[in-house]
Design a protein around this motif. Structure first.
Motif, PDB file in Angstrom:
ATOM      1  N   GLU A  55      56.394 -10.460 -58.930  1.00 53.30           N
ATOM      2  CA  GLU A  55      55.647  -9.323 -58.388  1.00 53.30           C
ATOM      3  C   GLU A  55      55.163  -9.598 -56.969  1.00 53.30           C
ATOM      4  O   GLU A  55      55.214  -8.722 -56.094  1.00 53.30           O
ATOM      5  CB  GLU A  55      54.453  -8.993 -59.295  1.00 53.30           C
ATOM      6  CG  GLU A  55      53.604  -7.829 -58.821  1.00 53.30           C
ATOM      7  CD  GLU A  55      54.399  -6.543 -58.645  1.00 53.30           C
ATOM      8  OE1 GLU A  55      54.080  -5.774 -57.705  1.00 53.30           O
ATOM      9  OE2 GLU A  55      55.344  -6.311 -59.429  1.00 53.30           O
ATOM     10  N   SER A  56      54.712 -10.833 -56.714  1.00 55.12           N
ATOM     11  CA  SER A  56      54.234 -11.156 -55.369  1.00 55.12           C
ATOM     12  C   SER A  56      55.378 -11.131 -54.359  1.00 55.12           C
ATOM     13  O   SER A  56      55.180 -10.787 -53.192  1.00 55.12           O
ATOM     14  CB  SER A  56      53.545 -12.524 -55.361  1.00 55.12           C
ATOM     15  OG  SER A  56      54.460 -13.561 -55.679  1.00 55.12           O
ATOM     16  N   THR A 111      55.977  -7.470 -53.575  1.00 56.96           N
ATOM     17  CA  THR A 111      54.881  -6.973 -52.734  1.00 56.96           C
ATOM     18  C   THR A 111      55.034  -7.456 -51.295  1.00 56.96           C
ATOM     19  O   THR A 111      54.848  -6.694 -50.339  1.00 56.96           O
ATOM     20  CB  THR A 111      53.529  -7.428 -53.303  1.00 56.96           C
ATOM     21  OG1 THR A 111      53.384  -6.946 -54.639  1.00 56.96           O
ATOM     22  CG2 THR A 111      52.380  -6.908 -52.451  1.00 56.96           C
ATOM     23  N   GLU A 112      55.366  -8.732 -51.136  1.00 55.34           N
ATOM     24  CA  GLU A 112      55.543  -9.290 -49.798  1.00 55.34           C
ATOM     25  C   GLU A 112      56.745  -8.641 -49.105  1.00 55.34           C
ATOM     26  O   GLU A 112      56.714  -8.395 -47.886  1.00 55.34           O
ATOM     27  CB  GLU A 112      55.736 -10.803 -49.886  1.00 55.34           C
ATOM     28  CG  GLU A 112      55.922 -11.517 -48.558  1.00 55.34           C
ATOM     29  CD  GLU A 112      54.692 -11.482 -47.679  1.00 55.34           C
ATOM     30  OE1 GLU A 112      54.801 -11.865 -46.499  1.00 55.34           O
ATOM     31  OE2 GLU A 112      53.606 -11.079 -48.180  1.00 55.34           O
ATOM     32  N   LYS A 123      57.748  -5.618 -49.491  1.00 54.04           N
ATOM     33  CA  LYS A 123      57.283  -4.299 -49.035  1.00 54.04           C
ATOM     34  C   LYS A 123      56.448  -4.457 -47.761  1.00 54.04           C
ATOM     35  O   LYS A 123      56.600  -3.691 -46.789  1.00 54.04           O
ATOM     36  CB  LYS A 123      56.455  -3.644 -50.146  1.00 54.04           C
ATOM     37  CG  LYS A 123      55.720  -2.367 -49.719  1.00 54.04           C
ATOM     38  CD  LYS A 123      56.670  -1.220 -49.522  1.00 54.04           C
ATOM     39  CE  LYS A 123      55.948   0.054 -49.076  1.00 54.04           C
ATOM     40  NZ  LYS A 123      54.661   0.294 -49.678  1.00 54.04           N
ATOM     41  N   HIS A 124      55.573  -5.473 -47.732  1.00 51.78           N
ATOM     42  CA  HIS A 124      54.720  -5.718 -46.566  1.00 51.78           C
ATOM     43  C   HIS A 124      55.557  -6.041 -45.326  1.00 51.78           C
ATOM     44  O   HIS A 124      55.221  -5.618 -44.208  1.00 51.78           O
ATOM     45  CB  HIS A 124      53.753  -6.858 -46.865  1.00 51.78           C
ATOM     46  CG  HIS A 124      52.933  -7.283 -45.687  1.00 51.78           C
ATOM     47  ND1 HIS A 124      51.898  -6.518 -45.179  1.00 51.78           N
ATOM     48  CD2 HIS A 124      52.999  -8.401 -44.903  1.00 51.78           C
ATOM     49  CE1 HIS A 124      51.364  -7.134 -44.140  1.00 51.78           C
ATOM     50  NE2 HIS A 124      52.005  -8.274 -43.948  1.00 51.78           N
ATOM     51  N   ARG A 176      61.130  -1.959 -59.526  1.00 55.45           N
ATOM     52  CA  ARG A 176      60.075  -2.201 -60.519  1.00 55.45           C
ATOM     53  C   ARG A 176      60.386  -1.501 -61.834  1.00 55.45           C
ATOM     54  O   ARG A 176      60.088  -2.018 -62.914  1.00 55.45           O
ATOM     55  CB  ARG A 176      58.732  -1.741 -59.963  1.00 55.45           C
ATOM     56  CG  ARG A 176      58.101  -2.742 -58.989  1.00 55.45           C
ATOM     57  CD  ARG A 176      56.825  -2.214 -58.399  1.00 55.45           C
ATOM     58  NE  ARG A 176      56.114  -3.255 -57.652  1.00 55.45           N
ATOM     59  CZ  ARG A 176      55.157  -3.023 -56.768  1.00 55.45           C
ATOM     60  NH1 ARG A 176      54.794  -1.761 -56.523  1.00 55.45           N
ATOM     61  NH2 ARG A 176      54.561  -4.018 -56.138  1.00 55.45           N
TER      62      ARG A 176
END
Length: 665
Positions: free
Chosen positions: A472-473, A476-477, A479-480, A493
């Motif tokens: 998940e991290s 998320t990263e 996407k960032h 997801r």
């Protein structure tokens, strides 16, 4: 994977060879056949339509050829190298055959093609899993197509001694059998390189599959361009290589690209009907990804995979440097790490974790990575300075190296763990025959591939996921960093959630209903006179009787077989007693009375050598014993009860340090 070919037995193909090479002005691949398909045929599922724009077709084929050539160079491969290709008959492997045949033909002199009009140094291998009655005929049909391309081809037929695999394990069992057969044939032909047709769409499927297993960034990086595979049962007596280099040169090609290559060359292929069976996770993921067919989604998914691969390349390079700088491999089967040089407090978690995992896999010869809480405890252990305690993990025992005052860590095999203690024996025809090392080009290929990789290792500032750990991290990263857009992130997801639930359900079902596996008790520790064995996958050991036929005073000559076990505490106590005793009647080694002087001197030498080996490391040393359990030889410390017994041992792990986990790019 068991292949099913959607063909009827009466179908035959017609072909002729095209002898013009592929260039900017040419129209076809060198010596590639054109297969004519009857328009009214309904019994064959093929996709052989040609592009309406011939100029676009020529440009496309040239582009594919250039990309393929670059990937082969990245793996350290040149056209003169001996190469095998794994072939199923599908569009992936047929496109691979077309590309590699042209690459080799264009790179070799015309004289190298030989009189039989085949590409020199190239062998296609078809694995017939034998799981269907028609599989043999299908394999032979694919073989004829490969021969028409100008590639020598061999069929490997599988035998399932334990019966047909269960449906839920069919893909895994078929894959394992396939690689076993491919590696065996490569070894027989002394070929060190095997090409496999994995492509970009396979990488995407694997990414989603591993995401559902909560893999970290190293797992999400997917398949490497090149990976070294090592034989489960190495052949110790014929001089052939015990490893092959598995190369995947199509990882930059999409499935659609491979269809276009086959269509452009008018090459027929076959489709596997089992790819439609949704009981297999890969098939479900493939269909789901097919529904997400936007170019943006595909591009962003490949970009996150590429970012994970860059991270893995960087981590591998750091580990390679640490191994060469901070590690000492000892000849008695253990390693010593200098914590001062390693400086573990400054090494990123992901790099230190991979470094430690590689060491434990090397010492224990277990190839499963260390995960979960054990991984965290290991990192804490390495970062405790100085080391004052011991630690057991993954079949290994860790402690402070003797005399280092905790500034160095010793890692040795833990014989108290559930490790396989078998000795795999291999017959040597003559007791005087020496192990033959055939000089092959494999080492040079691997070195060239690593050299290429070293030039492209990114800087730490360019590594996106160096400090991210969970799946998940990582998403998320990504996407960032704008690697993934919001729509792509939502889709990934969603796929992750669906497959994660199915994986949990499958795990619970297996836990509740699968009976425990019964392990057959096999006495595999016996080693005969003149034989050579691999003890615990770590030591190559052999012995022979060199005395008279009737033996000497100790009576050793009557043994034709001895047993091999690891060293125990009582062994060096016996050595101590033997070295001091003038009357051996009270010693467990009482049968060496007539060789007492030799045995006593040998025991004293062994005790002196044992002082240089840490106690923890001694316990994994191989020991030869007679059928009653009495020690005959400890070859690691040059001990033997009789001069008529010649024993030798070498620390030669089946999988070398870092082997099987090299990702060049």
């Amino acid at each position: 994977m068991a292949r099913g070919l959607l063909l009827l037995p009466h179908y035959t193909s017609k072909s002729h060879l095209i002898r013009t090479g592929l260039s900017s002005s040419s129209t076809n691949f060198t010596k590639f056949p054109i297969f004519h398909t009857p328009r009214n045929s309904t019994s064959v599922r093929v996709f052989c339509s040609s592009s309406s724009n011939r100029q676009d077709e020529f440009i496309g084929l040239s582009k594919y050829k250039d990309t393929f050539s670059k990937r082969m160079a990245m793996a350290g491969l040149k056209p003169h190298h001996r190469i095998a290709v794994g072939v199923s008959g599908g569009p992936d492997s047929m496109a691979l055959c077309l590309l590699v045949a042209d690459w080799k033909s264009c790179g070799l002199n015309s004289a190298s093609t030989g009189n039989n009009d085949v590409v020199d140094g190239l062998l296609a291998i078809i694995v017939d899993h034998g799981l269907r009655a028609e599989s043999k005929d299908e394999a032979e049909m694919v073989q004829r197509r490969i021969l028409n391309i100008g590639i020598r081809c061999e069929i490997a037929h599988c035998r399932w001694t334990d019966g047909r695999p269960k449906l839920g394990h069919l893909q895994e069992a078929a894959r394992d059998m396939r690689y076993e057969k491919l590696q065996y044939i490569c070894s027989q032909h002394q070929i060190g390189v095997l090409l496999i047709a994995h492509h970009a769409d396979d990488q995407a499927e694997l990414f989603v599959l591993r995401l559902s297993r909560n893999s970290g960034v190293l797992g999400l990086a997917g398949m490497a361009l090149a990976t070294q595979l090592f034989a489960t049962h190495p052949s110790l007596d014929d001089g052939t290589s015990n490893s092959i280099l598995l190369v995947r040169p199509l990882l930059d090609f999409s499935k659609q690209d491979l269809y276009k290559i086959c269509e452009g060359c008018k090459q027929n292929w076959v489709e596997d009907p089992t790819n439609q069976n949704t009981i297999f996770a890969r098939n479900r993921i493939r269909m789901s990804l097919g529904n997400l067919s936007s170019s943006i989604f595909k591009s962003e998914l490949q970009e996150i995979i590429s970012a994970c691969r860059r991270t893995r390349v960087y981590v591998d390079q750091i580990c390679h440097t640490l191994i060469h700088q901070a590690l000492t491999v000892m000849p008695h089967g253990y390693v010593v790490i200098d914590l001062g040089i390693l400086n573990p407090l400054e090494v990123p978690d992901i790099c230190l974790s991979k470094f430690v995992t590689l060491l434990l896999q090397f010492i224990s010869q277990r190839q499963r990575p260390v995960r979960g809480s054990a991984q965290k405890l290991l990192l804490d252990y390495f970062r405790t300075f100085p080391v004052k305690s011991s630690f057991t993990a993954a079949g290994c025992y860790l402690c402070a190296a003797p005399g280092s005052k905790g500034t160095k860590i010793l890692i040795c095999c833990s014989v108290d763990s559930a490790l396989p203690m078998n000795t795999e024996s291999f017959y040597i025809r003559s007791s005087n025959k020496q192990k033959v090392n055939i000089i092959t080009e494999l080492d040079q290929i691997i070195e060239d591939g690593r050299s290429y990789s070293n030039k492209t290792v990114p800087n730490a500032s360019d590594i996106p996921f160096l400090n991210t750990f969970s799946s998940e991290s990582i998403l998320t990263e990504a996407k960032h960093l704008k690697i993934l857009g919001e729509p792509t992130l939502v889709s990934i997801r969603s796929l992750h959630k669906i497959e994660l639930e199915k994986f949990k359900l499958k795990t619970e079902t297996l836990t509740d209903h699968v009976p425990p596996k019964v392990v057959e008790s096999v006495d595999a520790t016996e080693l005969g006179n003149g034989q050579i064995g691999h003890f615990m996958d770590r030591f190559v050991i052999s012995w022979e009787f060199i005395g008279e036929n009737d033996g000497c005073g100790c009576g050793f000559g009557r043994f034709s077989v001895v047993e091999v076990r690891h060293m125990v505490d009582s062994d060096w106590l016996d050595l101590s007693r033997l070295s001091k005793s003038d009357n051996l009647e009270d010693c467990r080694l009482e049968k060496v009375l007539e060789c007492s002087d030799y045995a006593k001197i040998s025991a004293r030498k062994a005790l002196w050598l044992l002082k240089s080996i840490p106690v923890a490391a001694r316990r994994s040393l191989p020991v030869l014993v007679d059928p009653r359990g009495q020690v005959l030889s400890i070859p690691s410390v040059c001990f033997s009860v009789c001069r008529c017994l010649k024993a030798s041992v070498e620390f030669d792990p089946r999988v070398p340090l870092g082997g099987g986990y090299s990702s060049f790019l």
